[in-house]
Design a protein around this motif. Structure first.
Motif, PDB file in Angstrom:
ATOM      1  N   UNK A 202       0.832  -1.203   0.000  1.00 18.51           N
ATOM      2  CA  UNK A 202       0.000   0.000   0.000  1.00 18.51           C
ATOM      3  C   UNK A 202       0.868   1.256   0.000  1.00 18.51           C
ATOM      4  N   UNK A 203       2.024   1.184   0.654  1.00 17.66           N
ATOM      5  CA  UNK A 203       2.909   2.348   0.736  1.00 17.66           C
ATOM      6  C   UNK A 203       3.648   2.608  -0.571  1.00 17.66           C
ATOM      7  N   UNK A 204       4.000   1.552  -1.292  1.00 17.97           N
ATOM      8  CA  UNK A 204       4.881   1.735  -2.451  1.00 17.97           C
ATOM      9  C   UNK A 204       4.173   1.643  -3.795  1.00 17.97           C
ATOM     10  N   UNK A 205       2.920   1.215  -3.814  1.00 15.92           N
ATOM     11  CA  UNK A 205       2.251   0.959  -5.098  1.00 15.92           C
ATOM     12  C   UNK A 205       2.014   2.220  -5.921  1.00 15.92           C
ATOM     13  N   UNK A 206       2.012   3.381  -5.278  1.00 14.10           N
ATOM     14  CA  UNK A 206       1.730   4.617  -6.010  1.00 14.10           C
ATOM     15  C   UNK A 206       2.954   5.185  -6.730  1.00 14.10           C
ATOM     16  N   UNK A 207       4.138   4.639  -6.458  1.00  8.23           N
ATOM     17  CA  UNK A 207       5.342   5.148  -7.118  1.00  8.23           C
ATOM     18  C   UNK A 207       5.387   4.657  -8.565  1.00  8.23           C
ATOM     19  N   UNK A 208       5.793   5.543  -9.471  1.00  8.86           N
ATOM     20  CA  UNK A 208       5.820   5.201 -10.893  1.00  8.86           C
ATOM     21  C   UNK A 208       7.110   4.511 -11.325  1.00  8.86           C
ATOM     22  N   UNK A 209       8.196   4.731 -10.585  1.00  7.90           N
ATOM     23  CA  UNK A 209       9.489   4.195 -11.005  1.00  7.90           C
ATOM     24  C   UNK A 209       9.551   2.677 -10.815  1.00  7.90           C
ATOM     25  N   UNK A 210      10.420   2.026 -11.585  1.00  8.11           N
ATOM     26  CA  UNK A 210      10.684   0.604 -11.329  1.00  8.11           C
ATOM     27  C   UNK A 210      11.212   0.419  -9.910  1.00  8.11           C
ATOM     28  N   UNK A 211      10.861  -0.694  -9.294  1.00 12.15           N
ATOM     29  CA  UNK A 211      11.296  -1.000  -7.936  1.00 12.15           C
ATOM     30  C   UNK A 211      12.126  -2.278  -7.973  1.00 12.15           C
ATOM     31  N   UNK A 212      13.375  -2.162  -7.541  1.00  8.83           N
ATOM     32  CA  UNK A 212      14.279  -3.312  -7.506  1.00  8.83           C
ATOM     33  C   UNK A 212      14.302  -3.873  -6.093  1.00  8.83           C
ATOM     34  N   UNK A 213      13.932  -5.140  -5.951  1.00  6.55           N
ATOM     35  CA  UNK A 213      13.987  -5.775  -4.638  1.00  6.55           C
ATOM     36  C   UNK A 213      15.243  -6.633  -4.549  1.00  6.55           C
ATOM     37  N   UNK A 214      15.832  -6.659  -3.357  1.00  6.64           N
ATOM     38  CA  UNK A 214      17.023  -7.480  -3.135  1.00  6.64           C
ATOM     39  C   UNK A 214      16.996  -7.998  -1.712  1.00  6.64           C
ATOM     40  N   UNK A 215      17.766  -9.038  -1.468  1.00  2.00           N
ATOM     41  CA  UNK A 215      17.810  -9.629  -0.138  1.00  2.00           C
ATOM     42  C   UNK A 215      16.974 -10.889  -0.082  1.00  2.00           C
ATOM     43  N   UNK A 216      16.121 -10.981   0.938  1.00  2.87           N
ATOM     44  CA  UNK A 216      15.266 -12.160   1.117  1.00  2.87           C
ATOM     45  C   UNK A 216      13.991 -11.989   0.291  1.00  2.87           C
ATOM     46  N   UNK A 217      14.101 -12.182  -0.999  1.00  9.08           N
ATOM     47  CA  UNK A 217      12.986 -11.871  -1.900  1.00  9.08           C
ATOM     48  C   UNK A 217      12.056 -13.052  -2.167  1.00  9.08           C
ATOM     49  N   UNK A 218      12.497 -14.278  -1.917  1.00  5.59           N
ATOM     50  CA  UNK A 218      11.740 -15.452  -2.355  1.00  5.59           C
ATOM     51  C   UNK A 218      10.319 -15.481  -1.808  1.00  5.59           C
ATOM     52  N   UNK A 219      10.150 -15.128  -0.549  1.00  7.28           N
ATOM     53  CA  UNK A 219       8.827 -15.223   0.082  1.00  7.28           C
ATOM     54  C   UNK A 219       7.893 -14.089  -0.325  1.00  7.28           C
ATOM     55  N   UNK A 220       8.425 -13.072  -1.000  1.00  6.95           N
ATOM     56  CA  UNK A 220       7.636 -11.873  -1.262  1.00  6.95           C
ATOM     57  C   UNK A 220       7.465 -11.550  -2.746  1.00  6.95           C
ATOM     58  N   UNK A 221       8.260 -12.178  -3.601  1.00  2.27           N
ATOM     59  CA  UNK A 221       8.253 -11.804  -5.017  1.00  2.27           C
ATOM     60  C   UNK A 221       6.875 -11.955  -5.650  1.00  2.27           C
ATOM     61  N   UNK A 222       6.215 -13.084  -5.455  1.00  2.00           N
ATOM     62  CA  UNK A 222       4.921 -13.307  -6.110  1.00  2.00           C
ATOM     63  C   UNK A 222       3.884 -12.288  -5.658  1.00  2.00           C
TER      64      UNK A 222
END
Length: 240
Positions: A149-169
């Motif tokens: 809810x906090x980040x969905x309004x940003x237009x830029x691409x968002x790069x995730x790193x770290x412990x991403x497996x549980x959250x990517x989908x």
């Protein structure tokens, strides 16, 4: 300036010795969590390999959390002990910011993640602006749904790193093509980058007052809070 940098926030252990922006020696271990067993020998080895004496060090930079309770406590305790013993400066840096330093790219948002279990995460949002990294949303412990809810309004691409497996989908279902997953090497913190970043930051004014940034209550704190509902848990580590 000769700098010792330490990050033991999670499974990786990373230690570096720097002279200004020049890396003298660095070790990063990713195969175990025995930080208590390996940290001090690694520090001693790197100082020796850098042709330095401990008394040559002028600043310690530590990643102070969030992350593993044991890991960040180890780094903070080691940093405080070294700073006090040698009478040198201590700088603390967010462990999430240090992970974000691995992605030096402008025009995107950088979202480092540590798994907080049960779809909760330790996370923050960062970006590079004219070669300087800055915080967009402060570090916090938060549920995935609330974070989106906090980040969905940003237009830029968002790069995730770290412990991403549980959250990517879950993140891709909301961010779609704006979501980019960093490669696995970006998930390994670099003490060299930590030291370089910490070189330009102001040291703490009171080494004794430094405590790990857990960003959520430990079990001991939660139990203490139940017994003392009207008291503040801030700096609980200092209280006990």
């Amino acid at each position: 300036m000769k700098i010792l940098a330490i990050d033991t926030s999670n499974r990786p252990l990373s230690v570096a010795v720097m002279e200004d922006d020049r890396l003298l020696a660095e070790t990063t271990l990713t195969t175990h969590r025995k930080h208590a067993e390996f940290l001090m020998p690694v520090i001693e080895d790197l100082v020796q390999k850098s042709d330095l004496q401990p008394t040559d060090l002028q600043r310690v930079v530590v990643a102070d959390g969030p992350g593993s309770y044991t890991g960040i406590r180890m780094a903070v305790t080691a940093g405080k002990t070294i700073a006090k013993t040698l009478g040198i400066e201590l700088v603390t840096v967010s462990s999430l910011l240090n992970l974000a330093l691995n992605i030096e790219k402008e025009g995107v948002l950088i979202n480092p993640i540590f798994d907080g279990r049960n779809q909760n995460m330790f996370t923050g949002l960062y970006r590079w602006n004219d070669g300087v990294i800055e915080s967009v949303i402060e570090d916090q412990h938060i549920n995935l749904t609330d974070w989106l809810k906090l980040i969905s309004s940003y237009d830029q691409p968002i790069i995730i790193s770290g412990d991403t497996d549980s959250f990517e989908d879950g993140m891709r279902s909301v961010l779609h093509s704006r979501l980019i997953v960093a490669d696995s090497l970006a998930a390994i913190p670099s003490a060299a980058k930590l030291g370089r970043y910490g070189r330009s930051k102001s040291p703490v004014t009171n080494v004794d007052a430094v405590v790990p940034r857990y960003l959520r209550l430990t079990k001991a704190e939660a139990d203490w809070k139940k017994l003392h509902p009207n008291e503040d848990t801030h700096d609980y580590v200092e209280k006990i």
